[in-house]
Scaffold this motif. Structure first.
Motif, PDB file in Angstrom:
ATOM      1  N   VAL A 213       0.846  -1.197   0.000  1.00 22.70           N
ATOM      2  CA  VAL A 213       0.000   0.000   0.000  1.00 22.70           C
ATOM      3  C   VAL A 213       0.881   1.247   0.000  1.00 22.70           C
ATOM      4  O   VAL A 213       1.824   1.357   0.789  1.00 22.70           O
ATOM      5  N   GLU A 214       0.578   2.165  -0.906  1.00 23.06           N
ATOM      6  CA  GLU A 214       1.301   3.426  -0.975  1.00 23.06           C
ATOM      7  C   GLU A 214       0.446   4.547  -0.400  1.00 23.06           C
ATOM      8  O   GLU A 214      -0.770   4.429  -0.268  1.00 23.06           O
ATOM      9  N   ARG A 215       1.090   5.642  -0.075  1.00 19.40           N
ATOM     10  CA  ARG A 215       0.377   6.785   0.479  1.00 19.40           C
ATOM     11  C   ARG A 215      -0.690   7.261  -0.511  1.00 19.40           C
ATOM     12  O   ARG A 215      -0.431   7.445  -1.683  1.00 19.40           O
ATOM     13  N   GLY A 216      -1.895   7.436  -0.026  1.00 21.92           N
ATOM     14  CA  GLY A 216      -2.995   7.871  -0.879  1.00 21.92           C
ATOM     15  C   GLY A 216      -3.839   6.734  -1.404  1.00 21.92           C
ATOM     16  O   GLY A 216      -4.921   6.961  -1.922  1.00 21.92           O
ATOM     17  N   ASP A 217      -3.367   5.481  -1.271  1.00 21.90           N
ATOM     18  CA  ASP A 217      -4.153   4.335  -1.717  1.00 21.90           C
ATOM     19  C   ASP A 217      -5.390   4.148  -0.840  1.00 21.90           C
ATOM     20  O   ASP A 217      -5.363   4.444   0.361  1.00 21.90           O
ATOM     21  N   THR A 218      -6.450   3.671  -1.439  1.00 23.90           N
ATOM     22  CA  THR A 218      -7.642   3.256  -0.706  1.00 23.90           C
ATOM     23  C   THR A 218      -7.992   1.846  -1.154  1.00 23.90           C
ATOM     24  O   THR A 218      -7.583   1.401  -2.231  1.00 23.90           O
ATOM     25  N   LEU A 219      -8.747   1.144  -0.331  1.00 25.96           N
ATOM     26  CA  LEU A 219      -9.157  -0.210  -0.693  1.00 25.96           C
ATOM     27  C   LEU A 219      -9.998  -0.176  -1.964  1.00 25.96           C
ATOM     28  O   LEU A 219      -9.932  -1.078  -2.807  1.00 25.96           O
ATOM     29  N   TRP A 220     -10.819   0.887  -2.089  1.00 24.12           N
ATOM     30  CA  TRP A 220     -11.665   1.057  -3.276  1.00 24.12           C
ATOM     31  C   TRP A 220     -10.800   1.197  -4.527  1.00 24.12           C
ATOM     32  O   TRP A 220     -11.059   0.566  -5.563  1.00 24.12           O
ATOM     33  N   ALA A 221      -9.744   2.020  -4.465  1.00 27.08           N
ATOM     34  CA  ALA A 221      -8.872   2.236  -5.618  1.00 27.08           C
ATOM     35  C   ALA A 221      -8.123   0.964  -6.001  1.00 27.08           C
ATOM     36  O   ALA A 221      -7.964   0.649  -7.180  1.00 27.08           O
ATOM     37  N   ILE A 222      -7.656   0.226  -4.996  1.00 28.93           N
ATOM     38  CA  ILE A 222      -6.954  -1.029  -5.274  1.00 28.93           C
ATOM     39  C   ILE A 222      -7.910  -2.035  -5.898  1.00 28.93           C
ATOM     40  O   ILE A 222      -7.549  -2.787  -6.814  1.00 28.93           O
ATOM     41  N   SER A 223      -9.139  -2.058  -5.406  1.00 36.80           N
ATOM     42  CA  SER A 223     -10.167  -2.933  -5.978  1.00 36.80           C
ATOM     43  C   SER A 223     -10.361  -2.650  -7.463  1.00 36.80           C
ATOM     44  O   SER A 223     -10.407  -3.561  -8.285  1.00 36.80           O
ATOM     45  N   LEU A 224     -10.458  -1.358  -7.813  1.00 33.81           N
ATOM     46  CA  LEU A 224     -10.648  -0.979  -9.216  1.00 33.81           C
ATOM     47  C   LEU A 224      -9.413  -1.289 -10.058  1.00 33.81           C
ATOM     48  O   LEU A 224      -9.517  -1.734 -11.199  1.00 33.81           O
TER      49      LEU A 224
END
Length: 305
Positions: A213-224
């Protein structure tokens, strides 16, 4: 004739100079007022910002702050409760009008502890953080509006510029002032992975990946980004909420399952019809408790069901 021209030029320069002074004064006044709010207001909850103002193609008119279940939500300043009710979208929500000329919104609460008409003090507990309404995890959705809240939210402001906080961490101290350093633009903090058109993707291999996980990542963004449902990411990594942290490592399983990114206007039934599967099969494979889905949500489509 020459004297008249010189007189006209002089009047023009004087007017221009006056205008510059007026604009500078107004700008300085606005900046001073924001600094005053920074000194006077407190953060509504201890937690981590997981989404910022202006994301989701400009439709997100607030900030999301993730925190553990049971965390207390407080009023950022003294004011009067203008609304306290349950909304299909906001869930349990509280609206507070402040004497500074702003209205704040506290949404997705598990429990409301104030009623319409109540007078509240700065730092007073008004509710408990929750996951009600249209929400994908325990968090506070917080909005700030100049004047009164409206349905179109045309007066919405970015709360981060008032509180002067970075988007990676939010710390609340009851009765103490927020930080006084301004933040970078939200677009520089959280990357957007939203597709421009409906996406149906078939993974062409089976593999397990470990991502950091990088700074600014969200679970939603990783999902997409990986075309994987949030529920799958949470299950694989034993996550009880949507909160993730920089340098955290997440396991991602790439499978042969076909995935689809939900678009505005989609329903479970329309997607099921498009892929010739049953709505129940979509709910089962994606671990959905009901038919509620959201734009940009990733769904696994198992066409064998």
């Amino acid at each position: 004739m020459q004297a008249k021209i010189i007189q006209i030029i002089g009047i023009f320069i004087l007017g221009l100079f006056t205008g510059v002074i007026l604009l500078s004064t107004q700008s300085a006044s606005a900046q001073t007022y924001i600094e005053e709010l920074e000194d006077q207001w407190v953060m509504p909850v201890d937690g981590k910002i997981t989404d910022t103002f202006g994301t989701r193609k400009g439709k997100h008119k607030g900030i999301d702050i993730a925190a553990p279940e049971g965390e207390e939500i407080v009023s950022v300043s003294e004011g009067k409760v203008t609304k306290s009710y349950y909304s299909d979208t906001y869930g349990h929500v509280v609206f507070i009008n402040h004497p500074e000329g702003y209205e704040t919104v506290y949404a997705h609460l598990h429990k409301r502890l104030v009623e319409e008409g109540d007078q509240v003090k700065k730092g007073q507990i008004i509710g408990i953080i929750g996951n009600t309404g249209i929400s994908t995890g325990t968090h506070l959705h917080f909005e700030l509006h100049k004047g009164e809240w409206t349905y179109d939210k045309e007066h919405a402001l970015d709360p981060l510029f008032v509180f002067g906080l970075q988007s990676d961490t939010v710390v609340q101290s009851k009765g103490e002032s927020a930080n006084d350093s301004l933040v970078n633009k939200a677009e520089e903090q959280i990357p957007t992975f939203a597709p421009e058109k409906p996406v149906s993707h078939l993974h062409d291999e089976n593999e397990t990946k470990l991502i950091t996980v990088e700074r600014g990542d969200t679970l939603w963004a990783i999902s997409l980004a990986h075309n994987i449902p949030i529920n799958s990411l949470k299950k694989w990594n034993n996550l009880n909420s949507n909160t993730i942290y920089p340098e955290q490592q997440l396991t991602v399983h790439i499978t042969n399952d076909q995935s689809y990114v939900v678009q505005s206007g989609d329903t479970i039934f329309s997607i099921a019809e498009e892929f010739s599967v049953s709505p129940e099969s979509i709910k089962t494979v994606n671990q959905l408790n009901n038919e509620t889905i959201y734009p940009e949500q990733v769904l696994i489509i198992n066409e064998s069901n």
